[in-house]
Design a protein around this motif. Structure first.
Motif, PDB file in Angstrom:
ATOM      1  N   PHE A   1      58.075  27.876  -3.717  1.00  0.00           N
ATOM      2  CA  PHE A   1      59.220  26.963  -3.643  1.00  0.00           C
ATOM      3  C   PHE A   1      59.651  26.740  -2.199  1.00  0.00           C
ATOM      4  O   PHE A   1      60.371  25.796  -1.894  1.00  0.00           O
ATOM      5  CB  PHE A   1      60.396  27.492  -4.481  1.00  0.00           C
ATOM      6  CG  PHE A   1      60.955  28.820  -4.030  1.00  0.00           C
ATOM      7  CD1 PHE A   1      61.868  28.893  -2.985  1.00  0.00           C
ATOM      8  CD2 PHE A   1      60.580  29.987  -4.663  1.00  0.00           C
ATOM      9  CE1 PHE A   1      62.396  30.108  -2.575  1.00  0.00           C
ATOM     10  CE2 PHE A   1      61.099  31.216  -4.271  1.00  0.00           C
ATOM     11  CZ  PHE A   1      62.006  31.270  -3.212  1.00  0.00           C
ATOM     12  N   GLU A   2      59.169  27.634  -1.276  1.00  0.00           N
ATOM     13  CA  GLU A   2      59.456  27.420   0.145  1.00  0.00           C
ATOM     14  C   GLU A   2      58.809  26.135   0.655  1.00  0.00           C
ATOM     15  O   GLU A   2      59.324  25.501   1.579  1.00  0.00           O
ATOM     16  CB  GLU A   2      58.963  28.619   0.974  1.00  0.00           C
ATOM     17  CG  GLU A   2      59.712  29.902   0.753  1.00  0.00           C
ATOM     18  CD  GLU A   2      59.184  30.711  -0.423  1.00  0.00           C
ATOM     19  OE1 GLU A   2      59.670  31.833  -0.642  1.00  0.00           O
ATOM     20  OE2 GLU A   2      58.260  30.211  -1.116  1.00  0.00           O
ATOM     21  N   MET A   3      57.688  25.749   0.050  1.00  0.00           N
ATOM     22  CA  MET A   3      57.049  24.491   0.432  1.00  0.00           C
ATOM     23  C   MET A   3      57.925  23.301   0.060  1.00  0.00           C
ATOM     24  O   MET A   3      57.942  22.283   0.765  1.00  0.00           O
ATOM     25  CB  MET A   3      55.680  24.378  -0.235  1.00  0.00           C
ATOM     26  CG  MET A   3      54.653  25.346   0.323  1.00  0.00           C
ATOM     27  SD  MET A   3      53.070  25.331  -0.577  1.00  0.00           S
ATOM     28  CE  MET A   3      52.486  23.673  -0.212  1.00  0.00           C
ATOM     29  N   ILE A   4      58.670  23.429  -1.042  1.00  0.00           N
ATOM     30  CA  ILE A   4      59.607  22.367  -1.427  1.00  0.00           C
ATOM     31  C   ILE A   4      60.728  22.283  -0.404  1.00  0.00           C
ATOM     32  O   ILE A   4      61.130  21.184   0.017  1.00  0.00           O
ATOM     33  CB  ILE A   4      60.171  22.621  -2.831  1.00  0.00           C
ATOM     34  CG1 ILE A   4      59.047  22.654  -3.860  1.00  0.00           C
ATOM     35  CG2 ILE A   4      61.194  21.551  -3.194  1.00  0.00           C
ATOM     36  CD1 ILE A   4      59.514  22.977  -5.264  1.00  0.00           C
ATOM     37  N   LEU A   5      61.243  23.432   0.020  1.00  0.00           N
ATOM     38  CA  LEU A   5      62.300  23.456   1.040  1.00  0.00           C
ATOM     39  C   LEU A   5      61.823  22.789   2.328  1.00  0.00           C
ATOM     40  O   LEU A   5      62.513  21.935   2.899  1.00  0.00           O
ATOM     41  CB  LEU A   5      62.721  24.896   1.325  1.00  0.00           C
ATOM     42  CG  LEU A   5      63.682  25.561   0.345  1.00  0.00           C
ATOM     43  CD1 LEU A   5      63.761  27.055   0.610  1.00  0.00           C
ATOM     44  CD2 LEU A   5      65.061  24.932   0.455  1.00  0.00           C
ATOM     45  N   LEU A   6      60.644  23.171   2.801  1.00  0.00           N
ATOM     46  CA  LEU A   6      60.106  22.587   4.032  1.00  0.00           C
ATOM     47  C   LEU A   6      59.823  21.101   3.852  1.00  0.00           C
ATOM     48  O   LEU A   6      60.104  20.291   4.745  1.00  0.00           O
ATOM     49  CB  LEU A   6      58.833  23.327   4.451  1.00  0.00           C
ATOM     50  CG  LEU A   6      58.139  22.829   5.725  1.00  0.00           C
ATOM     51  CD1 LEU A   6      59.094  22.880   6.914  1.00  0.00           C
ATOM     52  CD2 LEU A   6      56.884  23.639   6.008  1.00  0.00           C
ATOM     53  N   GLY A   7      59.288  20.730   2.686  1.00  0.00           N
ATOM     54  CA  GLY A   7      59.018  19.323   2.430  1.00  0.00           C
ATOM     55  C   GLY A   7      60.283  18.488   2.430  1.00  0.00           C
ATOM     56  O   GLY A   7      60.314  17.384   2.985  1.00  0.00           O
ATOM     57  N   ARG A   8      61.351  19.010   1.807  1.00  0.00           N
ATOM     58  CA  ARG A   8      62.635  18.284   1.798  1.00  0.00           C
ATOM     59  C   ARG A   8      63.187  18.141   3.220  1.00  0.00           C
ATOM     60  O   ARG A   8      63.739  17.093   3.575  1.00  0.00           O
ATOM     61  CB  ARG A   8      63.641  19.014   0.922  1.00  0.00           C
ATOM     62  CG  ARG A   8      63.393  18.903  -0.557  1.00  0.00           C
ATOM     63  CD  ARG A   8      63.989  17.647  -1.139  1.00  0.00           C
ATOM     64  NE  ARG A   8      65.430  17.677  -1.147  1.00  0.00           N
ATOM     65  CZ  ARG A   8      66.189  16.687  -1.627  1.00  0.00           C
ATOM     66  NH1 ARG A   8      65.620  15.606  -2.123  1.00  0.00           N
ATOM     67  NH2 ARG A   8      67.496  16.752  -1.606  1.00  0.00           N
ATOM     68  N   PHE A   9      63.039  19.186   4.031  1.00  0.00           N
ATOM     69  CA  PHE A   9      63.512  19.100   5.417  1.00  0.00           C
ATOM     70  C   PHE A   9      62.739  18.029   6.180  1.00  0.00           C
ATOM     71  O   PHE A   9      63.325  17.223   6.910  1.00  0.00           O
ATOM     72  CB  PHE A   9      63.377  20.457   6.107  1.00  0.00           C
ATOM     73  CG  PHE A   9      63.833  20.450   7.541  1.00  0.00           C
ATOM     74  CD1 PHE A   9      65.177  20.616   7.857  1.00  0.00           C
ATOM     75  CD2 PHE A   9      62.921  20.259   8.572  1.00  0.00           C
ATOM     76  CE1 PHE A   9      65.601  20.594   9.184  1.00  0.00           C
ATOM     77  CE2 PHE A   9      63.339  20.247   9.899  1.00  0.00           C
ATOM     78  CZ  PHE A   9      64.686  20.413  10.195  1.00  0.00           C
ATOM     79  N   LEU A  10      61.411  18.015   6.011  1.00  0.00           N
ATOM     80  CA  LEU A  10      60.598  17.014   6.703  1.00  0.00           C
ATOM     81  C   LEU A  10      60.884  15.606   6.192  1.00  0.00           C
ATOM     82  O   LEU A  10      60.887  14.644   6.971  1.00  0.00           O
ATOM     83  CB  LEU A  10      59.113  17.340   6.544  1.00  0.00           C
ATOM     84  CG  LEU A  10      58.621  18.597   7.263  1.00  0.00           C
ATOM     85  CD1 LEU A  10      57.142  18.845   6.974  1.00  0.00           C
ATOM     86  CD2 LEU A  10      58.852  18.488   8.765  1.00  0.00           C
TER      87      LEU A  10
END
Length: 480
Positions: free
Chosen positions: A123-132
């Motif tokens: 789910f950290e990839m979702i966090l990073l994706g949302r930030f980007l």
């Protein structure tokens, strides 16, 4: 506002196509992500719990799951702010076009993170994706307006820069439609739903390659008269560009030897003090008029009104469509006093029929918002600041907007707990104060020459002192 008949001048079809290409980037993607903030919530929270079980052999605590989801939603605003900060330097160093090309690559990377997050069980990839994604939106919206404003003739500049709001509204409707369970709002499809913004990013990247750099950037910032003229001729399909070139020449002469202004210059220079206030107060009004708080609260009102859970997304589509239609009709800044009606309408516990009135009032408020601040506030930097100051002015306006959105999103729940049915009175107060400022202090600019506008702002900036000869940053016309 420009006359409507200007929009029918078909000789500018390439310029209209440029506005379409720019619109499917930051503006359209912003609308999609706003509308998708709630749609996949259940699926993502379930995925977080599943991932937690895989790692720690225990289900995630409900409060922890909610905290992770809240941060997934809120991190978009922080990413937007980071993008806005770079919108003051990247377009100046590399040009508007190259900044957008780079920005599209950021969106593609974000989309890939979203799509493969479930496969990677992260789910950290979702966090990073949302930030980007947020970074892509913050940078893309600012550069979109710079590029389009610096490529448009004066008679079309107001209309074309307002198209960014139309694409935001369109993105919201599209996001709400594809987010329903019949299309992509399912447990199997949600990673692809979150990654769908990579498609318009790829389209914009490919199509931008066929367009020239911004003519005013080439002429004023780079001193490349010949390439600027060719760009104008290609976009406008006109051979007689003498008036536009003279106007750019005058601006270049006045800014000769001047470096691009920093955010500190915009915030501290007395020669643009009132331009800054004229920019800041309406931009803050986009968030502090309560529109996003209303979006957050709408589903609670729907529930109180007895709307079934599986029907709420369809009602949300109606709200998005109402905003889109209202934005397309935007021609003047309307008074936002109906927030007080919405506050009274939130007293739904007094009468059983009041919640149904609330739904009607939501549509009314969305409509008025679309007619006024939604379209007007975003284009102010292009109208109030000249070339040297404009990128930093976008940083200021973007910072106010995105941090305001973050604050409202994080604090509105506590405001509701504290004030209950009177929670919207805070937004009423800001709306009234903002309206009073515009009415009593902002100079009328429509139909005036640059010199006349400059004199109006100088009377405010310097009061009784002799007007300074330092350049001020005012364009020909605001949307007030």
């Amino acid at each position: 506002m420009p006359d409507v008949h200007f929009t029918c001048q078909l000789q500018y079809w390439r310029l209209y196509l440029l506005s379409l290409v720019l619109g499917i980037g930051g503006s359209f993607q912003y609308g999609i992500h706003v509308s998708l903030s709630a749609s996949p919530a259940v699926h993502i929270q379930s995925f977080v719990n599943y991932t937690w079980m895989m790692r720690y052999n225990t289900p995630v605590h409900e409060s922890t799951n909610q905290l992770i989801w809240s941060f997934i939603v809120a991190v978009l605003s922080l990413g937007c702010w980071a993008g806005v900060v770079h919108s003051g330097s990247l377009p100046v160093t590399y040009g508007r076009k190259k900044a957008l090309l780079f920005n599209n690559m950021v969106a593609v990377i974000a989309a890939l993170l979203m799509v493969f997050s479930r496969t990677a069980k992260s789910f950290e990839m979702i966090l990073l994706g949302r930030f980007l994604y947020g970074y892509n939106i913050g940078l893309g919206l600012s550069v979109h307006l710079m590029y389009l404003g610096e490529s448009s003739p004066k008679k079309l500049r107001g209309f074309l820069t307002l198209t960014s709001s139309i694409f935001i509204g369109l993105g919201k409707v599209v996001g709400q439609i594809i987010g329903i369970k019949e299309i992509m709002g399912t447990d199997e499809m949600w990673p692809y739903l979150l990654g769908v913004s990579g498609i318009p990013a790829i389209l914009q990247f490919v199509m931008l390659l066929f367009f020239p750099k911004a003519p005013r950037y080439l002429y004023i910032d780079k001193g490349d008269t010949e390439r600027s003229k060719k760009a104008l001729q290609w976009l406008w399909q006109e051979d007689n560009l003498k008036m536009e070139l003279n106007d750019m020449q005058l601006e270049r002469e006045r800014s000769q030897g001047e470096k691009a202004k920093t955010v500190k210059d915009v915030l501290t220079s007395s020669c643009v003090r009132w331009q800054l206030l004229t920019l800041a107060i309406p931009c803050a009004g986009v968030q502090f008029c309560g529109i996003n708080a209303l979006y957050f609260y709408a589903f609670d009102i729907f529930r109180e009104s007895g709307v079934p859970e599986d029907k709420m997304h369809y009602l949300a589509i109606g709200i998005g469509a109402t905003e889109l239609i209202a934005i397309m009709l935007c021609v003047i800044l309307l008074d936002r006093s109906c927030w007080q009606k919405e506050t009274y309408g939130l007293l739904y516990d007094l009468n059983s029929w009041i919640p149904y009135v609330n739904i009607t009032l939501i549509f009314c408020v969305i409509c008025i918002y679309g007619l006024g601040p939604s379209g007007v506030s975003m284009v102010l930097p292009a109208d109030l600041f000249l070339q040297a100051w404009r990128p930093s002015a976008y940083v200021v306006s973007g910072t106010i907007n995105w941090l305001g959105m973050f604050v409202v999103g994080m604090l509105f729940g506590y405001i509701v707990d504290g004030l209950g049915q009177f929670c919207f009175l805070i937004f009423v107060a800001y709306s009234l104060g903002s309206a009073a400022f515009v009415i009593y202090f902002v100079p009328e600019t429509k139909g005036k020459t640059m010199i006349e506008i400059m004199e109006d702002f100088n009377r405010l900036n310097y009061k009784n002192r002799t007007a300074d000869t330092e350049n001020t940053d005012v364009a020909l016309e605001t949307k007030f």
